[in-house]
Scaffold this motif. Structure first.
Motif, PDB file in Angstrom:
ATOM      1  N   LYS A   1       0.848  -1.186   0.000  1.00 55.10           N
ATOM      2  CA  LYS A   1       0.000   0.000   0.000  1.00 55.10           C
ATOM      3  C   LYS A   1       0.886   1.239   0.000  1.00 55.10           C
ATOM      4  CE  LYS A   1      -0.526   0.487   5.031  1.00 55.10           C
ATOM      5  NZ  LYS A   1      -1.381   0.233   6.193  1.00 55.10           N
ATOM      6  N   HIS A   2       0.376   2.397  -0.383  1.00 50.37           N
ATOM      7  CA  HIS A   2      -0.959   2.703  -0.869  1.00 50.37           C
ATOM      8  C   HIS A   2      -0.799   3.024  -2.332  1.00 50.37           C
ATOM      9  CE1 HIS A   2      -0.689   3.800   3.429  1.00 50.37           C
ATOM     10  NE2 HIS A   2      -1.923   3.376   3.529  1.00 50.37           N
TER      11      HIS A   2
ATOM     12  N   MET B   1      -3.406  -2.335  -1.665  1.00 47.38           N
ATOM     13  CA  MET B   1      -4.406  -1.362  -1.192  1.00 47.38           C
ATOM     14  C   MET B   1      -4.205  -0.067  -1.972  1.00 47.38           C
ATOM     15  SD  MET B   1      -4.920   0.382   2.599  1.00 47.38           S
ATOM     16  CE  MET B   1      -5.015  -1.147   3.500  1.00 47.38           C
TER      17      MET B   1
ATOM     18  N   PHE C   1      -5.557   7.238  -0.566  1.00 46.53           N
ATOM     19  CA  PHE C   1      -6.511   8.339  -0.441  1.00 46.53           C
ATOM     20  C   PHE C   1      -6.246   9.443  -1.460  1.00 46.53           C
ATOM     21  CE2 PHE C   1      -6.347   6.980   4.180  1.00 46.53           C
ATOM     22  CZ  PHE C   1      -7.653   6.503   4.230  1.00 46.53           C
TER      23      PHE C   1
ATOM     24  N   ASP D   1      -8.644   1.883   0.357  1.00 45.98           N
ATOM     25  CA  ASP D   1      -8.314   2.302   1.721  1.00 45.98           C
ATOM     26  C   ASP D   1      -9.633   2.631   2.414  1.00 45.98           C
ATOM     27  OD1 ASP D   1      -7.031   2.947   4.055  1.00 45.98           O
ATOM     28  OD2 ASP D   1      -5.573   4.282   3.149  1.00 45.98           O
TER      29      ASP D   1
ATOM     30  N   MET E   1     -13.224  -1.198   1.594  1.00 47.14           N
ATOM     31  CA  MET E   1     -12.954  -1.184   3.031  1.00 47.14           C
ATOM     32  C   MET E   1     -13.839  -0.158   3.731  1.00 47.14           C
ATOM     33  SD  MET E   1      -9.504  -0.093   5.174  1.00 47.14           S
ATOM     34  CE  MET E   1      -8.402  -1.392   4.700  1.00 47.14           C
TER      35      MET E   1
HETATM   36  C1  NOJ Z   1      -6.228   3.904   6.756  1.00 51.53           C
HETATM   37  C2  NOJ Z   1      -4.783   3.811   6.389  1.00 51.53           C
HETATM   38  O1  NOJ Z   1      -4.474   4.744   5.379  1.00 51.53           O
HETATM   39  C3  NOJ Z   1      -4.369   2.438   5.939  1.00 51.53           C
HETATM   40  O2  NOJ Z   1      -2.987   2.414   5.743  1.00 51.53           O
HETATM   41  C4  NOJ Z   1      -4.810   1.407   6.929  1.00 51.53           C
HETATM   42  O3  NOJ Z   1      -4.367   0.139   6.535  1.00 51.53           O
HETATM   43  C5  NOJ Z   1      -6.310   1.458   7.033  1.00 51.53           C
HETATM   44  N1  NOJ Z   1      -6.710   2.776   7.512  1.00 51.53           N
HETATM   45  C6  NOJ Z   1      -6.878   0.394   7.959  1.00 51.53           C
HETATM   46  O4  NOJ Z   1      -6.635   0.711   9.264  1.00 51.53           O
END
Ligand code: NOJ
Length: 744
Positions: free
Chosen positions: A212-213, A256, A259, A291, A323
């Motif tokens: 991620k991300h 993942m 944002f 995310d 998510m």
């Molecule tokens: C937001 C975060 O940006 C991400 O890295 C994390 O895995 C998720 N929340 C889940 O907690």
């Protein structure tokens, strides 16, 4: 688990329809897996399929708005949930899993996910610190420990590694990655994936990893979290994507999205990125999760008017699982009805989810990760703590050691321990510290007292982490006056880096710098031990303080690891994975920048420079001292001209010229002198760690491949271009030997 229903269905199928399985190219095991997946898919209603693409959070850590769902458990019974995050513990996950596999129609097990970033219970240094070890084996072992603990506590999936390249230390999440360099970042990404996932996902000590991300999140403008990114195709391909590609090649089970808005299209709805690059170009067969509520977040970005449009964007981009957003749950059916998406697409995403459940062995035994005895006997094992201690001491970077203040002698008469980090257990584990607890942390104060005897340690906190209260200065100075040596344990509190924890001023916070400068005035041996999740600006303290040890946020075994280094039981070997600026205004500053048409030239006004600060950072990328010294000699390259695919061999002699054994990380950089697009002044392409006894010389060799010389050229093609190259080999990115060769 009654899986008779699946087995019957399996036997009815002759070939695999699941697109995640390549019928032509796959081996028998993969084909069988495809058939199993198909067999489940064949039984599912559209609602149940969509349910698999939905992930909800439980009541553990939450990092965004939580969807109101009093009916959560009912949703599981109704087959509307494929995965949960933040349900922690073997007992708790068993309870929730039981609902899925005993009360839902198809009994499909849930996947439990959690942010296991730098340890689960045994906390390792923050990832940025771990990367400062440049020790891929140690990093892999750390992830293995984290995976073993997390899996024992019912977890199947970690949302790690974060492989975002970050060049702006104001960004709080820089602590969660491997720093500024794509090559180092790629090696760390592979190591962490291997560590979490082990060799076989059906082994109950392994968990799914998540790169991620995806992608570019680390370039958030102004170093402010969740903010916009605007990245050229070249920078995307050469700087930001390589660690993701490395993770994919290492077999990372999931990705993942992030944002960020990337060049006008938020990455969660970015088809070019997810579908075209990841799934088509890289042929990635794993699963992509959004995310936290980032699908709905596209409404706020202003690219979707409502959840319907946001869902369409994300799903058509290739995001398989939503998510904590509820968008897929509410919109996929409508989108299908309106012909905006196809059932084939839904099936493919469901296949990707089911595939993971099969790989984890959950269809054979959905409770295999829910064993409370295993949980109790696994967490905080002594060997895990030993790994954490070793990872921590390997992560420390000696930035300065004038007059050989370090190492300290155990026969020192007294030590004044000053500063807010001296005994701050919780701050040692930082953010994203899983189920880590302050009570398990051994602080510097505690360990110093153990080693020296409490009577020899004169402690005064002196200041808080981030306030303007100087009332403790007098006691701190009095303590320092009494002692033979002063240790100042200062820096950022544990919660000053991490998600949403960005800073505009990255100096040592509060009044600590002032306190340190007061201590320095005493003229005694003074060691500054720094705790932080990002580079800090140390220019002033560097002028006055004789010894500085960068300790990052070292984790559960902070104190023992620090004392190992402070007293010379372990010779520091860490190297900076990120540049430490000289001045705030230099940010973003990173070593692998372009040359410009007017690079800085002494006394030439019309060149690229500042009026009030040098261009160079205070401490360059790759920098780190040792209690010994290393000399580099005899740089030899195998050919001065290479053609075809022949790799280049580079050799150099490294000698330990000091009095004690030590470990050096030799670094190899290249520069392509002329390209169809401009090339960085240097790029890391190799590193080797070598342990040398006092006086010992070793020849270190590197192989430079065509891939190392490749870049994203003007035609948008990855490859090499003929021409002259420079090779730099040395102890850090500033201090190198040079040679040249030509690629024909
Ligand atoms: C937001 C975060 O940006 C991400 O890295 C994390 O895995 C998720 N929340 C889940 O907690």
């Amino acid at each position: 688990m009654k899986n008779i229903i699946f087995l019957t269905a399996i036997s009815l199928l002759i070939f695999t329809a699941c697109k995640t399985v390549d019928n032509e190219a796959s081996g028998e095991a993969e084909k069988l897996l495809g058939k199993k997946i198909d067999s489940v898919l064949a039984l599912m209603t559209l609602e149940e399929k969509i349910g698999q693409l939905n992930q909800y959070s439980g009541d553990g850590e939450q990092t965004g708005p939580v969807t109101l769902r009093p009916d959560l458990l009912q949703s599981i019974r109704d087959g509307k949930v494929g995965s949960m995050l933040n349900i922690i513990g073997a007992g708790y996950t068993r309870k929730i899993q039981k609902i899925a596999v005993e009360e839902s129609r198809l009994k499909i097990p849930l996947i439990f996910g959690y942010d296991v970033i730098h340890g689960f219970k045994t906390i390792f240094p923050v990832p940025l610190g771990e990367s400062a070890s440049w020790d891929t084996e140690a990093v892999e072992r750390a992830a293995r420990v984290a995976g073993t603990e997390a899996s024992a506590a019912g977890q199947h999936w970690t949302f790690a590694p974060m492989v975002d390249i970050a060049r702006d230390p104001r960004w709080g999440r820089i602590m969660e990655g491997s720093g500024e360099d794509p090559y180092l970042g790629s090696r760390m990404a592979e190591a962490r994936v291997k560590g979490f996932q082990g060799k076989d996902l059906s082994d109950i000590t392994t968990i799914l990893a998540c790169a991620k991300h995806f992608a570019g999140y680390g370039d958030s403008q102004a170093g402010r979290d969740y903010f916009t990114t605007d990245i050229s195709e070249n920078a995307l391909r050469e700087v930001y994507l390589p660690p993701f590609k490395a993770a994919a090649d290492a077999g990372v089970a999931t990705f993942m999205t992030g944002f960020n808005d990337l060049n006008g299209i938020p990455v969660t709805g970015n088809k070019y990125l997810v579908n075209d690059i990841l799934k088509n170009e890289w042929k990635y067969k794993g699963m992509v999760v959004s995310d936290w509520a980032s699908i709905g977040g596209m409404i706020t970005h202003g690219i979707a008017a409502n959840t319907y449009e946001a869902g369409e964007l994300a799903f058509n981009a290739g995001v398989d699982m939503d998510m904590e957003g509820k968008v897929y749950l509410t919109e996929l059916k409508n989108l299908l009805k309106d012909g905006k998406i196809t059932e084939g697409q839904i099936d493919e995403s469901v296949c990707r989810v089911l595939r993971l459940k099969f790989l984890l062995g959950l269809f054979d035994d959905p409770y295999r990760y829910c064993n409370i005895e295993r949980e109790a006997s696994t967490l905080l094992k002594p060997e895990f703590l030993a790994e954490a201690r070793d990872a921590a001491r390997k992560s420390f970077v000696l930035l300065k050691n004038e007059n050989r203040v370090l190492p300290l002698s155990l026969s020192v008469k007294s030590v004044a321990l000053i500063g807010p980090a001296s005994d701050a257990a919780l701050d040692m584990i930082g953010t994203w510290s899983g189920r880590g607890e302050a009570k398990h942390v051994i602080t510097l104060k505690k360990e110093l007292e153990t080693r020296l005897g409490a009577a020899k340690v004169i402690y005064a906190q002196g200041a808080g982490f981030n306030d303007d209260d100087k009332s403790g200065f007098a006691a701190a100075l009095a303590a320092a006056r009494k002692a033979e040596v002063i240790i100042a344990a200062c820096g950022e509190a544990g919660n000053m880096s991490g998600e949403s924890l960005c800073r505009t001023d990255i100096g040592i916070p509060g009044v600590q710098e002032e306190l340190i400068l007061e201590l320095a005035k005493l003229g005694k041996p003074l060691v500054l031990v720094l705790f932080n999740g990002r580079p800090l600006i140390l220019t002033k303290v560097n002028t006055f303080v004789p010894a500085i040890l960068e300790a990052w946020l070292p984790g559960t075994m902070a104190g023992p690891a620090l004392c190992d280094v402070l007293f010379g039981d372990y010779n520091p070997s860490g190297k900076l994975p990120v540049t430490f600026p000289y001045a705030l205004g230099q940010i973003p500053i990173f070593y692998n920048h372009k040359n410009s048409g007017r690079p800085i030239k002494q006394d030439d006004r019309y060149t690229s420079h500042y009026l009030d600060a040098p261009n160079d950072p205070l401490f360059p990328f790759g920098f780190g001292l040792s209690y010994t010294q290393f000399a580099y000699n005899n740089l030899i390259i195998s050919e001065s001209t290479i053609t075809g695919n022949k790799p280049l061999e580079v050799r150099v002699d490294v000698k330990n010229t000091g009095q004690v054994a030590g470990t050096e990380t030799a670094q190899l950089y290249i520069r392509d002198l002329v390209g169809s697009v401009t090339r960085p002044v240097m790029e890391l392409k190799g590193f080797k760690k070598v342990m040398l006894k006092a006086g010992e010389v070793q020849t270190i060799s590197f192989t430079v491949t065509m891939e190392d010389l490749s870049f994203y050229n003007r035609q948008g093609v990855w490859g090499t271009e003929p021409g002259k190259f420079k090779i730099f080999v040395g102890t850090n990115s500033r201090n190198t030997m040079e040679a040249g060769f030509e690629l024909r």
